[in-house]
Design a protein around this motif. Structure first.
Motif, short mmCIF file in Angstrom:
data_model
loop_
_atom_site.label_atom_id
_atom_site.label_comp_id
_atom_site.label_asym_id
_atom_site.label_seq_id
_atom_site.Cartn_x
_atom_site.Cartn_y
_atom_site.Cartn_z
N LEU A 77 -5.90 -0.95 76.31
CA LEU A 77 -5.21 -0.60 75.07
C LEU A 77 -3.71 -0.49 75.33
CD1 LEU A 77 -7.67 2.18 73.81
CD2 LEU A 77 -7.37 -0.10 72.80
N CYS A 78 -2.91 -0.93 74.37
CA CYS A 78 -1.47 -0.95 74.60
C CYS A 78 -0.72 -0.63 73.31
CB CYS A 78 -1.03 -2.31 75.15
SG CYS A 78 -1.45 -3.71 74.09
N PRO A 79 0.52 -0.15 73.42
CA PRO A 79 1.32 0.16 72.24
C PRO A 79 1.44 -1.05 71.31
CG PRO A 79 2.34 1.10 74.17
CD PRO A 79 1.22 0.23 74.66
N GLY A 80 1.38 -0.79 70.01
CA GLY A 80 1.46 -1.84 69.01
C GLY A 80 0.13 -2.39 68.57
N GLN A 81 -0.93 -2.02 69.27
CA GLN A 81 -2.28 -2.52 68.95
C GLN A 81 -2.86 -1.75 67.77
OE1 GLN A 81 -4.73 -2.46 72.45
NE2 GLN A 81 -5.66 -4.42 71.94
N THR A 140 -5.70 -8.60 61.14
CA THR A 140 -4.42 -7.89 61.27
C THR A 140 -3.95 -7.30 59.95
OG1 THR A 140 -3.76 -9.27 63.13
CG2 THR A 140 -2.01 -8.11 61.95
N ASP A 141 -4.07 -8.05 58.88
CA ASP A 141 -3.56 -7.61 57.58
C ASP A 141 -4.66 -7.12 56.65
OD1 ASP A 141 -0.91 -8.31 58.29
OD2 ASP A 141 -1.33 -10.41 57.82
N THR A 142 -5.85 -6.87 57.19
CA THR A 142 -6.99 -6.45 56.36
C THR A 142 -7.14 -4.93 56.38
OG1 THR A 142 -8.13 -8.52 56.90
CG2 THR A 142 -9.47 -6.74 56.01
N ASP A 143 -7.40 -4.38 55.21
CA ASP A 143 -7.68 -2.95 55.12
C ASP A 143 -9.12 -2.71 55.57
OD1 ASP A 143 -7.97 -0.30 54.55
OD2 ASP A 143 -7.53 -0.45 52.42
N VAL A 144 -9.29 -2.18 56.76
CA VAL A 144 -10.63 -2.04 57.36
C VAL A 144 -11.12 -0.60 57.38
CG1 VAL A 144 -10.37 -4.11 58.77
CG2 VAL A 144 -9.72 -1.89 59.72
N VAL A 145 -10.45 0.31 56.66
CA VAL A 145 -10.84 1.71 56.76
C VAL A 145 -12.27 1.94 56.30
CG1 VAL A 145 -9.97 2.40 54.49
CG2 VAL A 145 -10.02 4.07 56.35
N ALA A 146 -12.79 1.09 55.41
CA ALA A 146 -14.18 1.25 54.95
C ALA A 146 -15.19 1.05 56.08
CB ALA A 146 -14.47 0.28 53.80
N VAL A 147 -14.78 0.42 57.16
CA VAL A 147 -15.67 0.28 58.32
C VAL A 147 -16.13 1.65 58.81
CG1 VAL A 147 -15.65 -0.28 60.79
CG2 VAL A 147 -14.97 -2.00 59.13
N LEU A 303 -19.22 -4.00 64.12
CA LEU A 303 -19.01 -4.03 62.68
C LEU A 303 -17.75 -4.80 62.32
CD1 LEU A 303 -19.90 -0.56 61.10
CD2 LEU A 303 -20.84 -2.79 60.52
N LEU A 304 -16.69 -4.61 63.09
CA LEU A 304 -15.45 -5.35 62.83
C LEU A 304 -15.66 -6.85 62.96
CD1 LEU A 304 -12.97 -2.97 64.65
CD2 LEU A 304 -12.91 -3.53 62.21
N ASN A 305 -16.52 -7.25 63.88
CA ASN A 305 -16.84 -8.68 64.01
C ASN A 305 -17.60 -9.19 62.79
OD1 ASN A 305 -15.58 -9.08 66.48
ND2 ASN A 305 -17.40 -8.54 67.66
N LEU A 306 -18.47 -8.34 62.22
CA LEU A 306 -19.16 -8.74 60.99
C LEU A 306 -18.16 -8.94 59.85
CD1 LEU A 306 -22.32 -6.41 60.93
CD2 LEU A 306 -22.26 -8.87 61.37
N VAL A 307 -17.13 -8.10 59.81
CA VAL A 307 -16.09 -8.27 58.80
C VAL A 307 -15.30 -9.55 59.06
CG1 VAL A 307 -14.01 -7.25 57.77
CG2 VAL A 307 -15.91 -5.77 58.47
N ALA A 308 -14.94 -9.78 60.31
CA ALA A 308 -14.13 -10.95 60.66
C ALA A 308 -14.84 -12.26 60.35
CB ALA A 308 -13.75 -10.90 62.14
#
Length: 348
Positions: A77-81, A140-147, A303-308
């Motif tokens: 993990l790194c800054p900006g991620q 990157t630009d997707t609102d994923v808070v519902a995950v 789950l994020l992969n299912l969204v992607a």
């Protein structure tokens, strides 16, 4: 920075020092955090089964944000991620039963929350790396808070061994986690999802989804079980019970009775009534009853992969947005029956 602080039943919006990175942890600048439907009751101390941190702390179990700083022992993990923070913590000890906690909410062992007390209802949070998951570049630009709302039912469906092509009954489908469970079951390839609940408005909304059939429960176990089987139009392989604060076991018993032989019932709700079981019927049908709490550590990434890949459509889940400073109004909105996902954002 600004942070909500809970001291007993007193919740205040305070100026607090910026957090410092710790070993095996990162500082995340929070963009958005979901508000639990029961947060108002939690703050008021009306949930006796919850054990909050000792002393003042920042509540909030999950969120989406950007890594700002990293501590020692953080190698990837790194800054900006951009990341998802869950708060679902398991101690990294190599022992048969490691200690678990929901950071910013509750733990069976108060010692865990002495180390990790603070949650996500703040502009920044220090999060152990095991609770932080990078968001794929294509989102990157997707609102994923519902995950974060989908994680609990996803854990139940994994534990229930849902296979593509099976039929699922979601009991409590008109609640916060239940309605998310309908979406997740579809994403995992369920042939049909029977959405069972009592809120007609939410049932109507869910019925617009492909492969979803609503059933309004009446409280009569036999009649409700018959209605669930009829809506399934075939064998019911799995029932996911997410009913909240139930004072009667009737809807859970109806979900159990709707199952085919060797069907599975996963319990993830918060019922307060005992669940009476027919020993002989359970033996003869070979049905399973599985208790489950939360989800595995790799669930956010999966789950994020299912969204992607487009299998899980987060835009189909209604949401309401509040500024972080308006947490009081957000808590009231979240507690309303049939409310959408309520989110507080640090950008207003």
């Amino acid at each position: 920075m600004k942070a909500w602080r809970l001291n007993g039943s007193t919740l205040t919006y305070d100026d607090v020092p910026d957090p410092e990175p710790r070993d095996d942890a990162v500082v995340v600048r929070i963009e958005a955090a979901p508000v639990l439907t029961y947060l108002r009751d939690y703050v008021a101390g009306r949930l006796p089964h919850y054990s909050p941190p000792r002393g003042p702390f920042t509540p909030g179990t999950s969120g989406v944000g950007v890594v700002e700083r990293v501590g020692r022992g953080v190698f990837t993990l790194c800054p900006g991620q951009r990341v998802v923070v869950t708060g679902n913590y398991t101690s990294p000890e190599n022992v048969p039963q490691p200690v678990t906690a929901l950071i910013g909410l509750t733990a069976a062992s108060p010692d865990v929350l002495d180390v990790w007390p603070d949650g996500t209802l703040a502009e920044k949070v220090v999060a152990p790396v095991s609770t932080v998951t990078p968001i794929p570049d294509e989102l990157t630009d997707t609102d994923v808070v519902a995950v974060t709302r989908c994680l609990v039912p996803y854990g139940g469906l994994l534990r229930g061994r849902l296979q593509p092509g099976e039929t699922v009954v979601v009991n409590g489908a008109t609640g916060a986690f239940g309605s998310a469970g309908v979406h997740v079951a579809l994403a995992l390839g369920a042939r049909r999802v029977v959405a069972a609940g009592r809120n007609e408005a939410v049932l109507e909304r869910l019925s617009a989804l492909d492969r979803v059939v609503p059933v309004r429960l009446t409280g009569a176990v036999t009649a409700d079980a018959d209605a669930l089987r009829a809506a399934a139009a075939g064998p019911v392989d799995l029932a996911l019970d997410l009913v909240g604060n139930a004072t009667s076991p009737d809807s859970t018993l109806a979900a159990l009775a709707s199952l085919k032989r060797t069907g599975r019932l996963v319990l993830m709700g918060s019922a307060t009534a005992p669940l009476p079981l027919d020993y002989t019927a359970l033996m003869l049908t070979g049905r399973e009853i599985i208790g489950n709490f939360m989800y595995p550590d790799d669930a956010p990434a999966r789950l994020l992969n299912l969204v992607a890949t487009g299998l899980l459509d987060l835009t189909a889940m209604p949401s309401a947005r509040f500024a972080l400073a308006d947490l009081g109004a957000a808590m009231d909105a979240a507690a309303t029956a049939g409310a959408p996902l309520v989110v507080v954002r640090t950008d207003g």
